[in-house]
Design a protein around this motif. Structure first.
Motif, PDB file in Angstrom:
ATOM      1  N   PRO A  32       0.839  -1.245  -0.132  1.00 28.88           N
ATOM      2  CA  PRO A  32      -0.199  -0.146   0.064  1.00 28.88           C
ATOM      3  C   PRO A  32       0.896   1.278  -0.138  1.00 28.88           C
ATOM      4  N   ALA A  33       0.222   2.215  -0.424  1.00 24.59           N
ATOM      5  CA  ALA A  33       1.101   3.528  -0.593  1.00 24.59           C
ATOM      6  C   ALA A  33       1.701   3.965   0.608  1.00 24.59           C
ATOM      7  N   GLY A  34       0.880   3.833   1.876  1.00 21.30           N
ATOM      8  CA  GLY A  34       1.331   4.311   3.167  1.00 21.30           C
ATOM      9  C   GLY A  34       2.459   3.421   3.610  1.00 21.30           C
ATOM     10  N   GLY A  35       2.552   1.933   3.417  1.00 17.52           N
ATOM     11  CA  GLY A  35       3.489   1.255   3.808  1.00 17.52           C
ATOM     12  C   GLY A  35       4.860   1.333   3.047  1.00 17.52           C
ATOM     13  N   ALA A  36       4.331   1.884   1.633  1.00 23.06           N
ATOM     14  CA  ALA A  36       5.874   2.009   1.038  1.00 23.06           C
ATOM     15  C   ALA A  36       6.439   3.239   1.414  1.00 23.06           C
ATOM     16  N   ARG A  37       5.559   4.307   1.829  1.00 23.63           N
ATOM     17  CA  ARG A  37       6.246   5.472   2.540  1.00 23.63           C
ATOM     18  C   ARG A  37       6.877   5.291   3.928  1.00 23.63           C
ATOM     19  N   VAL A  38       6.539   4.568   4.422  1.00 18.82           N
ATOM     20  CA  VAL A  38       6.815   4.131   5.868  1.00 18.82           C
ATOM     21  C   VAL A  38       8.251   3.325   5.626  1.00 18.82           C
ATOM     22  N   LEU A  39       7.962   2.288   4.669  1.00 18.83           N
ATOM     23  CA  LEU A  39       9.532   1.651   4.169  1.00 18.83           C
ATOM     24  C   LEU A  39      10.440   2.548   3.818  1.00 18.83           C
ATOM     25  N   ILE A  40      10.020   3.405   2.942  1.00 19.76           N
ATOM     26  CA  ILE A  40      11.052   4.535   2.588  1.00 19.76           C
ATOM     27  C   ILE A  40      11.749   5.272   3.540  1.00 19.76           C
ATOM     28  N   TRP A  41      10.741   5.721   4.546  1.00 21.33           N
ATOM     29  CA  TRP A  41      11.603   6.492   5.697  1.00 21.33           C
ATOM     30  C   TRP A  41      12.352   5.503   6.515  1.00 21.33           C
ATOM     31  N   VAL A  42      11.913   4.435   6.867  1.00 17.82           N
ATOM     32  CA  VAL A  42      12.749   3.469   7.474  1.00 17.82           C
ATOM     33  C   VAL A  42      14.089   3.196   6.913  1.00 17.82           C
ATOM     34  N   ILE A  43      14.230   3.060   5.704  1.00 14.97           N
ATOM     35  CA  ILE A  43      15.484   2.963   5.094  1.00 14.97           C
ATOM     36  C   ILE A  43      16.350   4.153   5.221  1.00 14.97           C
ATOM     37  N   LYS A  44      15.738   5.368   4.892  1.00 12.81           N
ATOM     38  CA  LYS A  44      16.278   6.835   5.161  1.00 12.81           C
ATOM     39  C   LYS A  44      16.820   6.889   6.520  1.00 12.81           C
ATOM     40  N   LEU A  45      16.101   6.323   7.472  1.00 16.18           N
ATOM     41  CA  LEU A  45      16.797   6.609   8.668  1.00 16.18           C
ATOM     42  C   LEU A  45      17.682   5.595   9.115  1.00 16.18           C
ATOM     43  N   ALA A  46      17.598   4.274   8.463  1.00 18.23           N
ATOM     44  CA  ALA A  46      18.859   3.336   8.540  1.00 18.23           C
ATOM     45  C   ALA A  46      20.135   3.821   8.153  1.00 18.23           C
ATOM     46  N   ILE A  47      19.948   4.242   6.955  1.00 19.50           N
ATOM     47  CA  ILE A  47      21.079   4.990   6.126  1.00 19.50           C
ATOM     48  C   ILE A  47      21.724   6.231   7.060  1.00 19.50           C
ATOM     49  N   LEU A  48      21.023   7.033   7.559  1.00 14.14           N
ATOM     50  CA  LEU A  48      21.192   8.136   8.547  1.00 14.14           C
ATOM     51  C   LEU A  48      21.948   7.654   9.749  1.00 14.14           C
ATOM     52  N   GLY A  49      21.270   6.500  10.405  1.00 16.34           N
ATOM     53  CA  GLY A  49      22.180   5.944  11.245  1.00 16.34           C
ATOM     54  C   GLY A  49      23.477   5.288  11.061  1.00 16.34           C
ATOM     55  N   VAL A  50      23.496   4.660  10.074  1.00 16.55           N
ATOM     56  CA  VAL A  50      24.805   4.252   9.491  1.00 16.55           C
ATOM     57  C   VAL A  50      25.817   5.276   9.270  1.00 16.55           C
ATOM     58  N   LEU A  51      25.366   6.284   8.548  1.00 16.33           N
ATOM     59  CA  LEU A  51      26.335   7.575   8.524  1.00 16.33           C
ATOM     60  C   LEU A  51      26.756   8.139   9.963  1.00 16.33           C
ATOM     61  N   LEU A  52      25.883   8.093  10.773  1.00 19.67           N
ATOM     62  CA  LEU A  52      26.290   8.804  12.041  1.00 19.67           C
ATOM     63  C   LEU A  52      27.298   7.948  12.687  1.00 19.67           C
ATOM     64  N   TYR A  53      26.987   6.708  12.789  1.00 17.81           N
ATOM     65  CA  TYR A  53      27.928   5.548  13.220  1.00 17.81           C
ATOM     66  C   TYR A  53      29.452   5.777  12.521  1.00 17.81           C
ATOM     67  N   VAL A  54      29.449   5.606  11.453  1.00 20.05           N
ATOM     68  CA  VAL A  54      30.506   5.986  10.923  1.00 20.05           C
ATOM     69  C   VAL A  54      31.338   7.287  11.107  1.00 20.05           C
ATOM     70  N   ALA A  55      30.516   8.346  11.172  1.00 24.32           N
ATOM     71  CA  ALA A  55      31.114   9.729  11.396  1.00 24.32           C
ATOM     72  C   ALA A  55      31.430   9.584  13.027  1.00 24.32           C
ATOM     73  N   VAL A  56      31.076   8.916  13.901  1.00 29.27           N
ATOM     74  CA  VAL A  56      31.454   8.928  15.340  1.00 29.27           C
ATOM     75  C   VAL A  56      32.712   8.314  15.277  1.00 29.27           C
ATOM     76  N   TRP A  57      32.852   7.145  14.758  1.00 32.29           N
ATOM     77  CA  TRP A  57      34.093   6.313  14.821  1.00 32.29           C
ATOM     78  C   TRP A  57      35.057   7.087  14.225  1.00 32.29           C
ATOM     79  N   ALA A  58      34.983   7.675  12.933  1.00 31.75           N
ATOM     80  CA  ALA A  58      35.986   8.540  12.221  1.00 31.75           C
ATOM     81  C   ALA A  58      36.287   9.725  13.170  1.00 31.75           C
ATOM     82  N   ALA A  59      35.373  10.384  14.069  1.00 34.91           N
ATOM     83  CA  ALA A  59      35.813  11.490  14.760  1.00 34.91           C
ATOM     84  C   ALA A  59      36.593  11.068  15.914  1.00 34.91           C
ATOM     85  N   LEU A  60      36.344   9.786  16.526  1.00 36.29           N
ATOM     86  CA  LEU A  60      37.027   9.029  17.556  1.00 36.29           C
ATOM     87  C   LEU A  60      38.499   8.949  16.889  1.00 36.29           C
ATOM     88  N   LEU A  61      38.624   8.266  15.953  1.00 35.45           N
ATOM     89  CA  LEU A  61      40.012   8.012  15.116  1.00 35.45           C
ATOM     90  C   LEU A  61      40.899   9.296  14.999  1.00 35.45           C
TER      91      LEU A  61
END
Length: 125
Positions: free
Chosen positions: A41-70
């Motif tokens: 459904p359209a709402g489910g697709a929108r939610v799935l896209i947002w979940v993917i965006k948030l997962a990508i943002l989380g991975v980027l923040l995780y990498v940024a934190v470790w790069a800053a610590l390094l």
């Protein structure tokens, strides 16, 4: 007045970023339509896209934190290396320089050092 209007670097960068942003939006709409074509459904697709965006943002923040610590670790190591003295001639390992000095140390045992010239040396086979 100039005959040719030259584009500044900031304008070029802004246009490039705008093009990248537009491309991302088109890819998101294409993905949304594809998910709906798969039966989601359209709402489910929108939610799935947002979940993917948030997962990508989380991975980027995780990498940024470790790069800053390094980076912090490298800066601290560089500062420590900068503060260590290069030619510290006062450094002494506290080893006796001669056999006479060695004999004066507390707990000296001539058998441990194979000091055959010492009067307390005993040869046990």
């Amino acid at each position: 007045m100039k005959h040719t209007a030259r584009m500044t670097t900031a304008t070029r960068l802004g246009r490039w970023l705008g093009g990248v942003w537009g491309g991302c939006l088109r890819a998101e709409r294409r993905t949304h339509r594809w998910l709906m074509a798969q039966g989601l459904p359209a709402g489910g697709a929108r939610v799935l896209i947002w979940v993917i965006k948030l997962a990508i943002l989380g991975v980027l923040l995780y990498v940024a934190v470790w790069a800053a610590l390094l980076l912090v670790a490298v800066v601290v190591a560089a500062r420590m290396a900068e503060q260590t003295p290069e030619g510290d001639d006062d450094f002494d390992l506290q080893f006796p320089a001669s056999l006479d000095e060695l004999r004066q140390t507390p707990g000296y045992d001539p058998n441990l050092y194979n000091d055959t010239s010492h009067e307390m040396y005993s040869e046990d086979d």
